[in-house]
Design a protein around this motif. Structure first.
Motif, short mmCIF file in Angstrom:
data_model
loop_
_atom_site.label_atom_id
_atom_site.label_comp_id
_atom_site.label_asym_id
_atom_site.label_seq_id
_atom_site.Cartn_x
_atom_site.Cartn_y
_atom_site.Cartn_z
N UNK A 140 0.78 -1.25 0.04
CA UNK A 140 -0.04 -0.08 -0.01
C UNK A 140 0.64 1.25 -0.07
N UNK A 141 0.51 2.19 -0.89
CA UNK A 141 1.26 3.51 -1.09
C UNK A 141 0.69 4.54 -1.50
N UNK A 142 0.28 5.35 -0.89
CA UNK A 142 -0.68 6.66 -1.10
C UNK A 142 -0.07 7.62 -2.10
N UNK A 143 1.26 7.50 -2.52
CA UNK A 143 1.81 8.45 -3.16
C UNK A 143 1.35 8.57 -4.51
N UNK A 144 1.00 7.65 -5.31
CA UNK A 144 0.51 7.82 -6.66
C UNK A 144 -1.21 8.22 -6.63
N UNK A 145 -1.76 8.26 -5.41
CA UNK A 145 -3.00 8.59 -5.30
C UNK A 145 -3.38 10.04 -4.97
N UNK A 146 -2.27 10.79 -4.73
CA UNK A 146 -2.36 12.13 -3.75
C UNK A 146 -3.45 13.11 -4.35
N UNK A 147 -3.69 13.11 -5.80
CA UNK A 147 -4.98 13.77 -6.23
C UNK A 147 -6.01 13.04 -5.77
N UNK A 148 -6.24 11.75 -5.67
CA UNK A 148 -7.50 10.98 -5.24
C UNK A 148 -7.62 11.27 -3.75
N UNK A 149 -6.31 11.34 -2.91
CA UNK A 149 -6.62 11.22 -1.51
C UNK A 149 -5.72 12.39 -1.01
N UNK A 150 -6.36 13.67 -1.04
CA UNK A 150 -5.64 14.78 -0.57
C UNK A 150 -5.23 14.98 0.87
N UNK A 151 -6.08 14.39 1.74
CA UNK A 151 -5.93 14.38 3.17
C UNK A 151 -5.07 13.08 3.68
N UNK A 152 -4.03 13.28 4.41
CA UNK A 152 -3.38 12.20 4.91
C UNK A 152 -4.15 11.73 6.32
N UNK A 153 -4.09 10.27 6.64
CA UNK A 153 -4.75 10.04 7.74
C UNK A 153 -3.85 10.04 9.02
N UNK A 154 -4.50 10.13 9.90
CA UNK A 154 -4.14 10.17 11.27
C UNK A 154 -5.18 9.59 12.25
N UNK A 155 -4.70 8.87 13.37
CA UNK A 155 -5.70 8.38 14.52
C UNK A 155 -5.56 9.27 15.67
N UNK A 156 -6.43 9.34 16.48
CA UNK A 156 -6.22 9.92 17.88
C UNK A 156 -7.20 8.98 18.90
N UNK A 157 -6.25 8.69 19.78
CA UNK A 157 -6.69 7.62 20.89
C UNK A 157 -6.98 8.44 22.13
N UNK A 158 -8.07 8.28 22.72
CA UNK A 158 -8.32 8.98 24.03
C UNK A 158 -8.14 7.78 25.08
N UNK A 159 -7.14 7.66 26.21
CA UNK A 159 -6.98 6.82 26.70
C UNK A 159 -7.09 6.95 28.08
N UNK A 160 -6.77 5.74 28.93
CA UNK A 160 -7.17 5.64 30.42
C UNK A 160 -8.65 6.11 30.75
N UNK A 161 -9.49 5.57 30.09
CA UNK A 161 -10.82 5.92 30.31
C UNK A 161 -11.37 5.00 31.03
#
Length: 392
Positions: free
Chosen positions: A159-180
């Motif tokens: 999997x590599x996002x680089x060839x699809x930059x025009x299709x997928x302009x936003x890079x993904x990130x996850x945010x974990x809320x912890x010790x709940x």
């Protein structure tokens, strides 16, 4: 399920000819064509089997440049090609497919490629699943030879996002809320904020409200995880560390798994596991291997909270082919150092505490910062693509 996926992948690779497989392949369309003039990537210098490889790339929607018909190091844009001219009989050609994970999964690509190469007379030499190669977390590698053994193709699917930059302009990130789990109101009062931003909730296994809140999260399609306490300092009997899972000599796998199970059983359908504290324990490879093995056995991804730079969890997870990444966590998450982290980690995860109104304010600032940097927040499963290869 993970074991089943690996077995099925091996089955597809090496082709036990059962009636089910024959039926499945017979329903798959054929992408190879003898009409060489139709394909801009065809060239007389390219071996017939390699032409089939590029046909499959086209079928899998790997982008190519229609104006570039010149034979060069990259015959087909976004299929990375290297020919080892020091080899002969067979000549080794290395190819890398940069796949869009939003459009096709690795197992499907593997199946199509294997099918079409065998139809064209290619001979399978090897097929493996690999991890942690050239910054790619996972991938498949197929090795084929042509009819007269003059060429050997080593093909990696990643999997590599680089060839699809025009299709997928936003890079993904996850945010974990912890010790709940010990403050129900902070979750209930912010459930819309959590849901609308695809945040992942990581619960304490012994939290007073963990069971109830994780059930509410599941009902709202919010992903949940288990947070376990690992020993930070040996021989320290501070009250707040009494329940930590500790390093012992010798390592007692049964005890470690029993302790994790007691915490795991209080969380409704967690998808992954992370930890808090753990400066000492997470740097002990033999101990952390038991944590990773537990994740493997229970089909959980692993997030290394990196409470110490000597942490072994992420490295061991990759070796064990567990979906994993390392996080920027706790007081490390600041606007000053987030840029450096995002440059180093292609699967970024931020871990934040979430037990007070101050934490809510901090979370909103982080969400705003992520938006300004043109990222989009996804849950951890989507970031690590835990449903690929998808086996129904």
């Amino acid at each position: 399920m993970r074991l089943f996926s690996i077995l099925l992948f091996t089955f597809i690779l090496f082709g036990c000819k059962t009636s089910d497989k024959i039926e499945m392949i017979s329903e798959t369309p054929t992408y190879y064509s003898e009409n060489v003039d139709y394909h801009p990537w065809y060239n007389s210098k390219i071996d017939t089997l390699e032409k089939v490889i590029y046909d499959v790339a086209y079928a899998l929607k790997v982008p190519y440049d229609e104006n570039n018909k010149r034979y060069s190091a990259n015959v087909y844009t976004n299929v990375i090609r290297y020919e080892d001219k020091s080899t002969n009989n067979p000549r080794e050609v290395y190819l890398r497919f940069l796949l869009n994970r939003e459009a096709v999964d690795l197992t499907y690509a593997n199946m199509i490629l294997k099918q079409e190469l065998e139809k064209a007379g290619g001979k399978l030499v090897e097929g493996i699943f690999f991890a942690n190669w050239k910054n790619y977390l996972v991938g498949h590698k197929l090795t084929f030879r042509n009819r007269d053994d003059s060429f050997e193709y080593i093909i990696r699917l990643v999997y590599d996002k680089s060839p699809y930059s025009e299709l997928e302009q936003l890079q993904e990130i996850a945010v974990i809320l912890t010790e709940l789990g010990n403050n129900d109101k902070i979750i209930l009062n912010n459930i819309d904020l959590i849901k609308s931003n695809n945040l992942t909730l990581s619960f304490l296994g012994d939290g007073a409200f963990s069971d109830t809140l994780s059930s509410i999260a599941e009902a709202n399609n919010i992903e949940t995880m288990l947070t376990i306490p690992l020993e930070s300092y040996p021989n320290r009997q501070s009250y707040y560390q009494l329940n930590a899972i500790k390093v012992q000599n010798p390592i007692d796998k049964q005890l470690i798994w029993q302790q994790i199970n007691q915490l795991h059983n209080n969380i409704n359908s967690p998808k992954g596991l992370t930890h808090y504290w753990g400066d000492f324990a997470s740097s002990e490879a033999d101990f952390m291997q038991q944590i990773i093995d537990y994740c493997s056995e229970n089909n959980l991804y692993y997030i290394d909270a990196m409470t110490t730079s000597k942490s072994k969890g992420f490295e061991l997870a990759l070796r064990s082919q567990i979906l994993s990444t390392w996080a920027l966590s706790y007081n490390q998450v600041t606007s000053e150092n987030i840029n450096s982290y995002l440059q180093k980690n292609s699967n970024p995860v931020l871990i934040l505490p979430f037990n007070s109104e101050k934490d809510v304010t901090q979370l909103r600032k982080i969400i705003s910062l992520v938006d300004r940097k043109h990222f989009r927040i996804v849950n951890v499963s989507d970031l690590l693509n835990t449903d690929l290869p998808k086996i129904e």
